[in-house]
Design a protein around this motif. Structure first.
Motif, PDB file in Angstrom:
ATOM      1  N   ASP A  41       0.822  -1.217   0.000  1.00 43.39           N
ATOM      2  CA  ASP A  41       0.000   0.000   0.000  1.00 43.39           C
ATOM      3  C   ASP A  41       0.857   1.269   0.000  1.00 43.39           C
ATOM      4  N   LYS A  42       2.006   1.222   0.666  1.00 43.07           N
ATOM      5  CA  LYS A  42       2.888   2.398   0.691  1.00 43.07           C
ATOM      6  C   LYS A  42       3.421   2.717  -0.709  1.00 43.07           C
ATOM      7  N   ALA A  43       3.710   1.683  -1.493  1.00 38.22           N
ATOM      8  CA  ALA A  43       4.138   1.909  -2.879  1.00 38.22           C
ATOM      9  C   ALA A  43       2.974   2.409  -3.724  1.00 38.22           C
ATOM     10  N   ASP A  44       1.772   1.932  -3.404  1.00 32.22           N
ATOM     11  CA  ASP A  44       0.587   2.342  -4.154  1.00 32.22           C
ATOM     12  C   ASP A  44       0.283   3.826  -4.026  1.00 32.22           C
ATOM     13  N   VAL A  45       0.748   4.462  -2.955  1.00 34.89           N
ATOM     14  CA  VAL A  45       0.524   5.902  -2.801  1.00 34.89           C
ATOM     15  C   VAL A  45       1.838   6.681  -2.923  1.00 34.89           C
ATOM     16  N   GLY A  46       2.839   6.062  -3.527  1.00 37.11           N
ATOM     17  CA  GLY A  46       4.083   6.752  -3.843  1.00 37.11           C
ATOM     18  C   GLY A  46       4.962   7.089  -2.659  1.00 37.11           C
ATOM     19  N   GLU A  47       4.745   6.436  -1.511  1.00 35.53           N
ATOM     20  CA  GLU A  47       5.585   6.706  -0.334  1.00 35.53           C
ATOM     21  C   GLU A  47       6.933   5.990  -0.432  1.00 35.53           C
ATOM     22  N   ILE A  48       6.941   4.817  -1.068  1.00 33.54           N
ATOM     23  CA  ILE A  48       8.183   4.064  -1.277  1.00 33.54           C
ATOM     24  C   ILE A  48       8.191   3.536  -2.708  1.00 33.54           C
ATOM     25  N   SER A  49       9.365   3.142  -3.178  1.00 36.42           N
ATOM     26  CA  SER A  49       9.470   2.576  -4.528  1.00 36.42           C
ATOM     27  C   SER A  49       9.003   1.124  -4.520  1.00 36.42           C
ATOM     28  N   SER A  50       8.752   0.598  -5.703  1.00 36.34           N
ATOM     29  CA  SER A  50       8.332  -0.806  -5.785  1.00 36.34           C
ATOM     30  C   SER A  50       9.446  -1.740  -5.318  1.00 36.34           C
ATOM     31  N   LEU A  51      10.701  -1.391  -5.586  1.00 37.29           N
ATOM     32  CA  LEU A  51      11.807  -2.232  -5.129  1.00 37.29           C
ATOM     33  C   LEU A  51      11.917  -2.241  -3.607  1.00 37.29           C
ATOM     34  N   GLU A  52      11.562  -1.115  -3.000  1.00 33.61           N
ATOM     35  CA  GLU A  52      11.598  -1.036  -1.542  1.00 33.61           C
ATOM     36  C   GLU A  52      10.592  -2.002  -0.910  1.00 33.61           C
ATOM     37  N   VAL A  53       9.512  -2.292  -1.627  1.00 35.88           N
ATOM     38  CA  VAL A  53       8.540  -3.271  -1.132  1.00 35.88           C
ATOM     39  C   VAL A  53       9.233  -4.615  -0.899  1.00 35.88           C
ATOM     40  N   PHE A  54       9.982  -5.067  -1.898  1.00 38.81           N
ATOM     41  CA  PHE A  54      10.670  -6.354  -1.789  1.00 38.81           C
ATOM     42  C   PHE A  54      11.723  -6.316  -0.678  1.00 38.81           C
ATOM     43  N   LYS A  55      12.427  -5.199  -0.597  1.00 32.50           N
ATOM     44  CA  LYS A  55      13.458  -5.052   0.438  1.00 32.50           C
ATOM     45  C   LYS A  55      12.847  -5.148   1.833  1.00 32.50           C
ATOM     46  N   ARG A  56      11.741  -4.436   2.052  1.00 32.98           N
ATOM     47  CA  ARG A  56      11.114  -4.427   3.375  1.00 32.98           C
ATOM     48  C   ARG A  56      10.480  -5.772   3.729  1.00 32.98           C
ATOM     49  N   LEU A  57      10.125  -6.547   2.714  1.00 37.03           N
ATOM     50  CA  LEU A  57       9.564  -7.866   2.978  1.00 37.03           C
ATOM     51  C   LEU A  57      10.645  -8.892   3.294  1.00 37.03           C
ATOM     52  N   GLY A  58      11.908  -8.523   3.042  1.00 38.70           N
ATOM     53  CA  GLY A  58      13.003  -9.404   3.416  1.00 38.70           C
ATOM     54  C   GLY A  58      13.757 -10.049   2.282  1.00 38.70           C
ATOM     55  N   PHE A  59      13.400  -9.696   1.031  1.00 40.09           N
ATOM     56  CA  PHE A  59      14.111 -10.272  -0.108  1.00 40.09           C
ATOM     57  C   PHE A  59      15.535  -9.743  -0.166  1.00 40.09           C
ATOM     58  N   LYS A  60      16.449 -10.608  -0.572  1.00 41.57           N
ATOM     59  CA  LYS A  60      17.868 -10.249  -0.700  1.00 41.57           C
ATOM     60  C   LYS A  60      18.324 -10.506  -2.131  1.00 41.57           C
ATOM     61  N   GLY A  61      19.462  -9.906  -2.489  1.00 43.44           N
ATOM     62  CA  GLY A  61      20.043 -10.180  -3.800  1.00 43.44           C
ATOM     63  C   GLY A  61      19.582  -9.192  -4.849  1.00 43.44           C
ATOM     64  N   ASP A  62      19.418  -9.658  -6.071  1.00 35.41           N
ATOM     65  CA  ASP A  62      19.059  -8.805  -7.204  1.00 35.41           C
ATOM     66  C   ASP A  62      17.552  -8.522  -7.156  1.00 35.41           C
ATOM     67  N   LEU A  63      17.202  -7.424  -6.518  1.00 37.69           N
ATOM     68  CA  LEU A  63      15.783  -7.108  -6.330  1.00 37.69           C
ATOM     69  C   LEU A  63      15.080  -6.823  -7.654  1.00 37.69           C
ATOM     70  N   CYS A  64      15.808  -6.249  -8.610  1.00 33.86           N
ATOM     71  CA  CYS A  64      15.207  -5.984  -9.931  1.00 33.86           C
ATOM     72  C   CYS A  64      14.791  -7.290 -10.599  1.00 33.86           C
ATOM     73  N   LYS A  65      15.653  -8.294 -10.486  1.00 32.67           N
ATOM     74  CA  LYS A  65      15.361  -9.612 -11.073  1.00 32.67           C
ATOM     75  C   LYS A  65      14.179 -10.260 -10.362  1.00 32.67           C
ATOM     76  N   ILE A  66      14.139 -10.165  -9.038  1.00 35.30           N
ATOM     77  CA  ILE A  66      13.039 -10.745  -8.259  1.00 35.30           C
ATOM     78  C   ILE A  66      11.724 -10.045  -8.598  1.00 35.30           C
ATOM     79  N   GLU A  67      11.787  -8.722  -8.700  1.00 38.57           N
ATOM     80  CA  GLU A  67      10.593  -7.957  -9.043  1.00 38.57           C
ATOM     81  C   GLU A  67      10.061  -8.365 -10.412  1.00 38.57           C
ATOM     82  N   LYS A  68      10.952  -8.470 -11.399  1.00 40.09           N
ATOM     83  CA  LYS A  68      10.519  -8.837 -12.753  1.00 40.09           C
ATOM     84  C   LYS A  68       9.950 -10.256 -12.774  1.00 40.09           C
TER      85      LYS A  68
END
Length: 198
Positions: A41-68
């Motif tokens: 929801d924070k990304a949905d209202v422009g408070e954080i980037s979409s990559l930050e969503v993955f980071k805050r959820l605990g994903f590690k490594g190439d976040l761009c690759k995980i996002e795609k």
């Protein structure tokens, strides 16, 4: 009727957003929707980037690759383009989407849908999300239409209620098979038959 306004997830895109929870759970099975969706929801209202969503959820490594990897699990309803091409002969077409700026841009570019719309409103761009009435008012202003000039289509009943409160006609795109007393369709062919006067 002068304009048709569509939702994105659960209407144009087959995934209503629930697929993100499943995707995250493959890596983090202990995370609940209550852990995941407030961050989205924070990304949905422009408070954080979409990559930050993955980071805050605990994903590690190439976040761009995980996002795609996640984004490429989301498919478009293949009948949308035929519907949009035909409906534009009769009405203006607008999009209102609760989404991060980055994800919305990715999907719209990937599926080449920008050209179908006269107005595109993304919550991450304007920092307001449905069912806040301001996102609808913003879109109406851009369209140059009154609420009574428009029909709004969404798969979420509370978003339809917000549009109705402003005076829009509404149709549930019932991709999630929920109970609904109002007007509803289950696919774009049914929607076209409702909207196009022969």
């Amino acid at each position: 009727m002068k304009a048709i306004i569509l939702d994105m997830y659960g209407v144009i895109l087959k995934d209503s957003g629930d697929g993100f929870y499943s995707f995250v759970n493959r890596t983090f099975p202990d995370l609940t929707p209550a852990d995941i969706y407030p961050i989205w929801d924070k990304a949905d209202v422009g408070e954080i980037s979409s990559l930050e969503v993955f980071k805050r959820l605990g994903f590690k490594g190439d976040l761009c690759k995980i996002e795609k990897e996640y984004l490429d699990t989301v498919e478009i309803d293949e009948s949308f383009s035929e519907f949009a091409s035909s409906i534009k002969k009769y009405y203006k077409l607008a999009l209102i989407s609760n989404d991060s700026s980055e994800w919305s841009r990715y999907f719209r570019d990937k599926y080449k849908i920008n050209d179908y719309f006269d107005v595109i409103t993304v919550s991450g761009d304007i920092k307001i999300k449905k069912p806040d009435k301001q996102i609808f008012k913003h879109t109406l202003e851009k369209l140059g239409c009154l609420a009574s000039d428009c029909t709004y289509i969404d798969d979420r009943r509370y978003n339809l209620a917000a549009a109705q409160a402003l005076g829009m006609d509404t149709i549930l795109f019932n991709s999630r098979n929920v109970e609904y007393d109002g007007k509803a369709v289950t696919n774009f062919k049914e929607l076209a038959n409702r909207l196009i006067v022969k």
